[in-house]
Design an enzyme around this catalytic site. Structure first.
Site, PDB file in Angstrom:
ATOM      1  N   ASP A 272      -5.028   0.206  14.394  1.00  0.00           N
ATOM      2  CA  ASP A 272      -5.109   0.033  12.810  1.00  0.00           C
ATOM      3  C   ASP A 272      -6.414  -1.045  12.637  1.00  0.00           C
ATOM      4  O   ASP A 272      -6.349  -1.876  11.643  1.00  0.00           O
ATOM      5  CB  ASP A 272      -4.178  -0.274  11.938  1.00  0.00           C
ATOM      6  CG  ASP A 272      -4.411   0.273  10.431  1.00  0.00           C
ATOM      7  OD1 ASP A 272      -5.378   0.844  10.250  1.00  0.00           O
ATOM      8  OD2 ASP A 272      -3.682  -0.305   9.619  1.00  0.00           O
ATOM      9  N   LYS A 274      -9.531  -2.304  11.101  1.00  0.00           N
ATOM     10  CA  LYS A 274     -10.258  -2.042   9.937  1.00  0.00           C
ATOM     11  C   LYS A 274     -10.636  -3.403   9.336  1.00  0.00           C
ATOM     12  O   LYS A 274      -9.898  -4.339   9.477  1.00  0.00           O
ATOM     13  CB  LYS A 274      -9.920  -1.150   8.846  1.00  0.00           C
ATOM     14  CG  LYS A 274      -8.497  -1.488   8.594  1.00  0.00           C
ATOM     15  CD  LYS A 274      -7.921  -0.481   7.608  1.00  0.00           C
ATOM     16  CE  LYS A 274      -6.528  -0.780   6.975  1.00  0.00           C
ATOM     17  NZ  LYS A 274      -5.929  -0.175   6.079  1.00  0.00           N
ATOM     18  N   GLU A 276     -10.124  -4.680   6.465  1.00  0.00           N
ATOM     19  CA  GLU A 276      -8.981  -5.255   5.538  1.00  0.00           C
ATOM     20  C   GLU A 276      -7.966  -5.758   6.496  1.00  0.00           C
ATOM     21  O   GLU A 276      -7.083  -6.819   5.919  1.00  0.00           O
ATOM     22  CB  GLU A 276      -8.059  -3.795   4.998  1.00  0.00           C
ATOM     23  CG  GLU A 276      -8.911  -3.452   3.921  1.00  0.00           C
ATOM     24  CD  GLU A 276      -9.917  -2.173   4.035  1.00  0.00           C
ATOM     25  OE1 GLU A 276     -10.232  -2.317   5.432  1.00  0.00           O
ATOM     26  OE2 GLU A 276     -10.247  -1.301   3.565  1.00  0.00           O
ATOM     27  N   ASN A 277      -7.911  -5.608   7.721  1.00  0.00           N
ATOM     28  CA  ASN A 277      -6.863  -6.278   8.493  1.00  0.00           C
ATOM     29  C   ASN A 277      -7.407  -7.570   9.452  1.00  0.00           C
ATOM     30  O   ASN A 277      -6.900  -7.971  10.317  1.00  0.00           O
ATOM     31  CB  ASN A 277      -6.518  -5.322   9.784  1.00  0.00           C
ATOM     32  CG  ASN A 277      -5.514  -4.062   8.766  1.00  0.00           C
ATOM     33  OD1 ASN A 277      -5.004  -4.553   7.667  1.00  0.00           O
ATOM     34  ND2 ASN A 277      -5.154  -3.041   9.536  1.00  0.00           N
ATOM     35  N   ASP A 290      -3.192  -7.927  11.213  1.00  0.00           N
ATOM     36  CA  ASP A 290      -2.223  -7.135  10.758  1.00  0.00           C
ATOM     37  C   ASP A 290      -1.818  -6.139  11.930  1.00  0.00           C
ATOM     38  O   ASP A 290      -2.651  -5.482  12.483  1.00  0.00           O
ATOM     39  CB  ASP A 290      -2.930  -6.483   9.780  1.00  0.00           C
ATOM     40  CG  ASP A 290      -1.582  -5.703   8.881  1.00  0.00           C
ATOM     41  OD1 ASP A 290      -0.456  -5.256   9.828  1.00  0.00           O
ATOM     42  OD2 ASP A 290      -1.488  -5.398   7.760  1.00  0.00           O
ATOM     43  N   THR A 308      -5.839   4.356   9.560  1.00  0.00           N
ATOM     44  CA  THR A 308      -6.402   4.597   8.350  1.00  0.00           C
ATOM     45  C   THR A 308      -7.619   5.746   8.452  1.00  0.00           C
ATOM     46  O   THR A 308      -8.206   5.894   9.650  1.00  0.00           O
ATOM     47  CB  THR A 308      -7.394   3.357   8.013  1.00  0.00           C
ATOM     48  OG1 THR A 308      -6.325   2.241   7.825  1.00  0.00           O
ATOM     49  CG2 THR A 308      -7.816   3.531   6.562  1.00  0.00           C
TER      50      THR A 308
END
Ligand code: AMP
Length: 432
Positions: A272, A274, A276-277, A290, A308
């Site tokens: 995951d 991206k 945002e992590n 994350d 995502t």
């Protein structure tokens, strides 16, 4: 040295959000307030006291030990790195004057605890009785909320708040304390995912992977003692600037490739990746933060669809088995998003179109991107006949077939990466 009041003010000015950002589209990103000019100097001050990654000479997987001894060897490590202090973990630590402020605690944990969450019972309660002091291998010392001075709120996550805290015991490390409400974890049916996230993250030691030093729980909550990422969310930076320069992007991708290559060497697939992590450390260094979708899969090929949408690789879209090469693909998507401001296969009108574009690797390069970075992300399929066997001469990150994706070691040696790497950076040997 700045006065206390000035330092407190500057710390309060550090840009750390209260909100999880929305979907990964440039237009959907919230506008951000302008950066405070004093931020850099505060970050420097904080650097002196934030708990760094512990030394792990062998680099192998081993559980965290945030014991007094481990903490003092941590300080010794930092001294070696920065030249700031020169004592070792074996000799008593000299008095350190920790006079700067961690910000004002708003009482939010107690207030929230009165209104939020419920006690849980039975199997779920057992599953979420997470405590690093009772870990089977290398247990940490026992931790509880009483061991910390509470500071300012850093943000709110899906399952609870995050606070800046300082250990009461010397050498008084600064950490981010994250709370997770057990009943909400149960309601979201993510008990296993959370356990896995904690188990995986606690065993990782890399300067670009956010450290989890320990964890404990009470009736309603789980508390994670996390490395403090002083410059907050990378996503916010991206939304603030729209996109990054090639130099900045290259430096982030360099760190990402190094961190991913470390994770894969431990058989951990992130799944995951991206913006945002990703968080930023006090010196602006990138931290993978994350591990909610990560998996420890030695030798296994996986089928679960996760991550995502915009970052999904063709093999996941097509429901095929996948391997660590899903992270290579995501690295290509990330490179593109850093440079352009949105992910390459995004179609805001139709999810199906996004899927279709991913499967066709329908990639469009806007003008202005250097030939070098295009060479790393993707290039029109090029093969040549040698003795009537078709051989792929070039590999890039965004290739449909996982086996055609450029290996991380070659990413680290790619001209676009090497060109911008700082001279003193000893890539690959910096495992803390
Ligand atoms: P999360 O629950 O992980 O989504 O965290 C909520 C917010 O708290 C994030 O968006 C960050 O702004 C902040 N935060 C989380 N972890 C840290 C950390 N280790 N250091 C600094 N800020 C953090």
């Amino acid at each position: 040295m700045a006065t206390m009041g000035a330092v407190t003010g500057r710390i309060a000015a550090l840009e750390l959000s209260n909100k999880k950002p929305g979907p990964t589209t440039s237009s959907a990103r919230p506008p951000l307030r302008s950066k405070q000019s004093s931020q850099t100097s505060v970050a420097k001050l904080l650097t002196k006291y934030a708990a760094p990654n512990l030394v792990h000479a062998s680099g192998s997987m081993k559980s965290t030990e945030l014991t007094a001894q481990a903490l003092s060897s941590t300080v010794a490590t930092k001294a070696k790195v920065t030249g700031a202090r020169t004592y070792t973990g074996n000799t008593p630590a000299p008095e350190i004057t920790l006079s700067f402020d961690i910000g004002n605690y708003d009482g939010g944990l107690e207030l929230e605890n009165e209104k939020r969450g419920e006690k849980i019972f039975g199997e779920a309660a057992q599953e979420l009785a997470l405590d690093s002091s009772s870990a089977q291998t290398s247990p940490t010392r026992e931790w509880s909320l009483h061991n910390f001075d509470m500071g300012r709120p850093l943000g709110k996550g899906k399952f609870g708040r995050v606070y800046m805290v300082r250990t009461k015991a010397k050498p008084k490390y600064i950490l981010a304390l994250k709370t997770l409400y057990k009943s909400e974890i149960v309601a979201g049916k993510v008990e296993k995912q959370i356990r896995r996230e904690i188990e995986i993250q606690q065993n990782l030691r890399h300067q670009n992977v956010l450290r989890l030093y320990g964890y404990f729980h009470d009736e309603k909550r789980i508390f994670l003692m996390l490395e403090f990422a002083g410059k907050g969310e990378l996503y916010k930076q991206l939304s603030k600037f729209g996109c990054f320069s090639e130099k900045r992007s290259s430096r982030y991708i360099d760190q990402m490739a190094d961190a991913l290559s470390y994770l894969h060497s431990k058989h951990v697939i992130h799944r995951d990746i991206k913006p945002e992590n990703l968080l930023l450390g006090l010196n602006g260094e990138l931290k993978i933060a994350d591990f909610g979708w990560s998996v420890h899969a030695p030798g296994n090929r996986r089928r679960t669809m996760c991550g995502t949408l915009d970052y999904l690789p063709p093999e996941m879209v097509e429901g095929k088995e996948h391997s660590e090469k899903v992270d290579y693909w995501a690295l290509g998507v990330l490179t593109y998003e850093f440079l352009i401001g949105n992910p390459p296969f995004e179609d805001r009108k139709s999810v199906n179109n996004t899927y279709r574009r991913i499967m066709k690797v329908d990639l469009r390069f806007p003008p202005g991107m250097s030939a070098e970075v295009k060479d790393l992300i993707a290039r029109a399929s090029f093969s040549c006949a040698i003795s009537s066997i078709f051989v792929n001469l070039y590999e890039q990150l965004l290739r449909h077939e996982p086996q055609d994706r450029i290996p991380l070691v070659d990413v680290l040696g790619h001209p676009w990466i090497v060109k911008y790497r700082p001279k003193n950076c000893n890539r690959g040997s910096e495992v803390y």
